[in-house]
Design a protein around this motif. Structure first.
Motif, PDB file in Angstrom:
ATOM      1  N   ILE B 247       0.862  -1.183   0.000  1.00 46.93           N
ATOM      2  CA  ILE B 247       0.000   0.000   0.000  1.00 46.93           C
ATOM      3  C   ILE B 247       0.893   1.224   0.000  1.00 46.93           C
ATOM      4  O   ILE B 247       1.715   1.390   0.909  1.00 46.93           O
ATOM      5  CB  ILE B 247      -0.923   0.019   1.243  1.00 46.93           C
ATOM      6  CG1 ILE B 247      -1.865  -1.195   1.234  1.00 46.93           C
ATOM      7  CG2 ILE B 247      -1.723   1.324   1.303  1.00 46.93           C
ATOM      8  CD1 ILE B 247      -2.832  -1.247   2.417  1.00 46.93           C
ATOM      9  N   GLY B 248       0.729   2.042  -1.042  1.00 47.52           N
ATOM     10  CA  GLY B 248       1.508   3.273  -1.096  1.00 47.52           C
ATOM     11  C   GLY B 248       3.007   3.046  -1.045  1.00 47.52           C
ATOM     12  O   GLY B 248       3.746   3.793  -0.410  1.00 47.52           O
ATOM     13  N   GLY B 249       3.476   1.957  -1.658  1.00 50.67           N
ATOM     14  CA  GLY B 249       4.918   1.732  -1.771  1.00 50.67           C
ATOM     15  C   GLY B 249       5.559   1.047  -0.595  1.00 50.67           C
ATOM     16  O   GLY B 249       6.779   0.904  -0.549  1.00 50.67           O
ATOM     17  N   ALA B 250       4.750   0.603   0.367  1.00 47.59           N
ATOM     18  CA  ALA B 250       5.334  -0.092   1.524  1.00 47.59           C
ATOM     19  C   ALA B 250       4.531  -1.348   1.831  1.00 47.59           C
ATOM     20  O   ALA B 250       3.313  -1.361   1.674  1.00 47.59           O
ATOM     21  CB  ALA B 250       5.362   0.831   2.734  1.00 47.59           C
ATOM     22  N   PRO B 251       5.216  -2.386   2.295  1.00 49.03           N
ATOM     23  CA  PRO B 251       4.471  -3.600   2.668  1.00 49.03           C
ATOM     24  C   PRO B 251       3.563  -3.305   3.857  1.00 49.03           C
ATOM     25  O   PRO B 251       3.936  -2.552   4.749  1.00 49.03           O
ATOM     26  CB  PRO B 251       5.557  -4.595   3.088  1.00 49.03           C
ATOM     27  CG  PRO B 251       6.869  -3.951   2.846  1.00 49.03           C
ATOM     28  CD  PRO B 251       6.651  -2.499   2.580  1.00 49.03           C
ATOM     29  N   VAL B 252       2.356  -3.877   3.853  1.00 45.97           N
ATOM     30  CA  VAL B 252       1.433  -3.695   4.963  1.00 45.97           C
ATOM     31  C   VAL B 252       2.062  -4.234   6.249  1.00 45.97           C
ATOM     32  O   VAL B 252       1.922  -3.671   7.316  1.00 45.97           O
ATOM     33  CB  VAL B 252       0.092  -4.406   4.664  1.00 45.97           C
ATOM     34  CG1 VAL B 252      -0.839  -4.367   5.878  1.00 45.97           C
ATOM     35  CG2 VAL B 252      -0.566  -3.760   3.457  1.00 45.97           C
ATOM     36  N   ARG B 253       2.752  -5.368   6.133  1.00 48.30           N
ATOM     37  CA  ARG B 253       3.509  -5.883   7.265  1.00 48.30           C
ATOM     38  C   ARG B 253       4.624  -6.775   6.730  1.00 48.30           C
ATOM     39  O   ARG B 253       4.614  -7.164   5.574  1.00 48.30           O
ATOM     40  CB  ARG B 253       2.636  -6.641   8.261  1.00 48.30           C
ATOM     41  CG  ARG B 253       1.951  -7.889   7.738  1.00 48.30           C
ATOM     42  CD  ARG B 253       1.489  -8.723   8.907  1.00 48.30           C
ATOM     43  NE  ARG B 253       2.650  -9.103   9.699  1.00 48.30           N
ATOM     44  CZ  ARG B 253       2.729  -9.023  11.027  1.00 48.30           C
ATOM     45  NH1 ARG B 253       1.714  -8.623  11.720  1.00 48.30           N
ATOM     46  NH2 ARG B 253       3.833  -9.378  11.650  1.00 48.30           N
ATOM     47  N   ALA B 269       2.261  -1.491  -5.570  1.00 49.12           N
ATOM     48  CA  ALA B 269       1.127  -2.288  -6.046  1.00 49.12           C
ATOM     49  C   ALA B 269       1.298  -2.590  -7.535  1.00 49.12           C
ATOM     50  O   ALA B 269       0.964  -3.689  -8.001  1.00 49.12           O
ATOM     51  CB  ALA B 269      -0.182  -1.539  -5.791  1.00 49.12           C
ATOM     52  N   ALA B 270       1.852  -1.642  -8.270  1.00 51.08           N
ATOM     53  CA  ALA B 270       2.092  -1.863  -9.703  1.00 51.08           C
ATOM     54  C   ALA B 270       3.184  -2.907  -9.898  1.00 51.08           C
ATOM     55  O   ALA B 270       3.075  -3.801 -10.752  1.00 51.08           O
ATOM     56  CB  ALA B 270       2.501  -0.547 -10.372  1.00 51.08           C
ATOM     57  N   SER B 293      -5.317   4.416  -2.271  1.00 51.57           N
ATOM     58  CA  SER B 293      -4.194   5.338  -2.470  1.00 51.57           C
ATOM     59  C   SER B 293      -3.366   4.955  -3.696  1.00 51.57           C
ATOM     60  O   SER B 293      -2.516   5.719  -4.140  1.00 51.57           O
ATOM     61  CB  SER B 293      -3.294   5.348  -1.224  1.00 51.57           C
ATOM     62  OG  SER B 293      -2.704   4.078  -1.036  1.00 51.57           O
ATOM     63  N   ASP B 294      -3.596   3.744  -4.218  1.00 63.47           N
ATOM     64  CA  ASP B 294      -2.886   3.280  -5.419  1.00 63.47           C
ATOM     65  C   ASP B 294      -3.850   3.176  -6.605  1.00 63.47           C
ATOM     66  O   ASP B 294      -3.603   2.415  -7.554  1.00 63.47           O
ATOM     67  CB  ASP B 294      -2.250   1.903  -5.156  1.00 63.47           C
ATOM     68  CG  ASP B 294      -1.175   1.941  -4.083  1.00 63.47           C
ATOM     69  OD1 ASP B 294      -0.303   2.835  -4.174  1.00 63.47           O
ATOM     70  OD2 ASP B 294      -1.201   1.098  -3.166  1.00 63.47           O
ATOM     71  N   ALA B 295      -4.951   3.949  -6.564  1.00 58.65           N
ATOM     72  CA  ALA B 295      -6.039   3.784  -7.540  1.00 58.65           C
ATOM     73  C   ALA B 295      -5.592   4.012  -8.975  1.00 58.65           C
ATOM     74  O   ALA B 295      -6.226   3.518  -9.918  1.00 58.65           O
ATOM     75  CB  ALA B 295      -7.201   4.711  -7.188  1.00 58.65           C
TER      76      ALA B 295
END
Lengths: 330, 330
Positions: B247-253, B269-270, B293-295
């Motif tokens: 999400i937004g260039g960072a891993p969620v965890r 995401a891309a 945020s990555d729409a």
């Protein structure tokens, strides 16, 4: 001087603490040859209760109140195994203790003999005596009991449909821990003993021994399985002195009376002395140390001496050991 | 409806809680095909971190704060193993967790396949979805890293005395847990994958699936080893929709960024969508669900939709699942 002690678990461990104390005074070496007949594989773990009792006790890690297992023990894994329905649930598998079994099982699986595994575990515990299993082979004590003929097999046997025997053999631990020795034992079988050989170091220790002491352990299920290992009896060339595990007709601890009944032996210092027998008559003993309350006991062909046999602490136990060594003439 | 989810451990478990909620509403069946590449044998115990994370989480036994392992966990056995000097000491082996490994190891040693063992463990945990390992064969993720050439071998190599390679492969757990993914990964190798077959039930579940969801798990070390099992890729006939773990260039965890770098893929995401690729171009995905945020993300040949991807609780996760199923057209 080199002292070899034949020992079971808890009583053997206590006795060995006294032997170690005496050996430290005299600069002697001690080798404990420990029963493996109680050993069992549960939950995939190889468990050696007698070796561990000795190792923990001499290494300062034993629980002094409970008498077995580790000080500060917890039971989380056991509770979880029970939650999974994993059998058996009756064995007291502590978390601390379990780590020992994990290390042991892993080493055994890697091909190390039990004697090498025991030595490796002892690098942590530093018991101050050399601990050897009686054998590196698998020798397990099984108990022949009346078959209650419960379950389908039993029903079929009762109905005469199958040739159901009226007896069955269960592992010693199942008899001892699960049934609290309450099932009358018909006899004890040391499975694997006939083909077994002494563990690495046992014969060398016996050959170098100035005296062999038989700890006040259970004669039927702790000492007998040691002597059942091929070659150990013949290697007992040094004087052999036993210390009676029975005081005034009752076992000092444990349920030796239940075991003695199975071998038609009176639960007394005389009974056990006679069971071991005189070396001159093909038996085990040169000397037999009994409690002062049993001072009138005689065993044909065996030098019997008496001493206060209550192992109250290390000092009183060391005094017992000195008395036993004196009987051995060393 | 039958939903199959390809899942790794902690992220997969959270996602599956949402899938289960949606399935309960709609009376659907859920099969989770779980990564086994993280599996490892330590201290003689077979450990399946991803299967256990899913099982504990869905069964209500997971530690919600730590994010892995059991609620109310203790570490007695680990401390004792360390006292014995038993390696490795870096793995977080909890007492409660250990009971699972004991039961599993015992069943595997008895010849049961991992899928049957998992089913047996799940009779306790009742996860509410069918849990299948991707394979019953041993497939383990190893990580190729620079050899620091420490130790005698390294010295010899540096001195030109032996043909020391400049890289070495270590087990994923060693890289992930011991080194916290700090050693730059050259590449990941799924040892055993080529010869592996899907676990019992996997192909049947995929054949019956109305939709296959790819959980927001680590694409490189959780999803890729599932797809590396022989026959799984070809069995993906239902629509496949992935949920972005970035999400937004960072891993969620977790440390997916470290893994993506090793496969020269942008942590976005891309990037992950492109790594999975379009089914029409021989890749995995029919649809790709990214965060709002990555729409603006596009992946050639793949239907991209956006939704709030933060799995705050079961309700928000269920909403993500509904959005993913909508992309799948079911």
């Amino acid at each position: 001087m080199h002292i070899v002690v034949l020992a079971g678990g808890i009583g053997g461990a206590k006795f060995l603490a006294g032997v170690r104390a005496v050996a430290r005074e005299s600069g002697s070496e001690v080798t404990a040859v420990v029963n493996v007949g109680d050993d069992v594989t549960l939950h995939g773990l190889r468990i050696c209760p007698d070796l561990d009792s000795v190792m923990y006790t001499l290494g300062g890690g034993a629980d002094p109140e409970r008498g077995w297992g580790r000080r500060g023990e917890t039971w989380t894994v056991k509770e979880e195994l029970t939650a999974y329905g994993a059998e058996p649930t009756w064995f007291g598998l502590g978390d601390r203790d379990l780590a020992t079994h994990l290390v042991r099982t892993r080493m055994l699986d890697a091909g190390y003999p039990l004697s090498a595994v025991t030595e490796a575990l002892c690098t942590r515990w530093q018991p101050g005596v050399r601990l050897l299993p009686a054998t590196d082979d698998r020798v397990e004590t099984h108990v022949v009991v009346e078959d209650d003929r419960s379950g389908p097999q039993g029903e079929a046997a009762r109905a005469g449909l199958v040739a159901g025997g009226s007896q069955k053999a269960i592992h010693f631990q199942e008899w001892w821990v699960r049934h609290r020795a309450a099932l009358p034992a018909k006899r004890f079988v040391f499975v694997g003993a006939e083909a077994s050989k002494p563990a690495a170091g046992v014969l060398e220790a016996l050959a170098a021994a100035d005296a062999v002491l038989v700890a006040p352990s259970n004669p039927v299920v702790s000492i007998a399985p040691i002597l059942a290992v091929g070659g150990i009896r013949d290697a007992l060339t040094a004087p052999v002195v036993g210390v009676s595990p029975i005081i005034g007709g009752a076992p000092v601890r444990g349920m030796a009376d239940k075991c003695l009944a199975a071998v038609q032996t009176e639960c007394s210092a005389a009974g056990v002395g006679g069971l071991y027998g005189a070396r001159s008559a093909g038996g085990l003993l040169d000397g037999w140390l009994v409690d002062t309350s049993d001072a009138d006991v005689t065993v044909p062909g065996v030098t019997v001496r008496s001493h206060d046999l209550w192992m109250r602490d290390e000092a009183s136990t060391a005094a017992i050991v000195r008395a036993a060594l004196e009987v051995a003439g060393v």
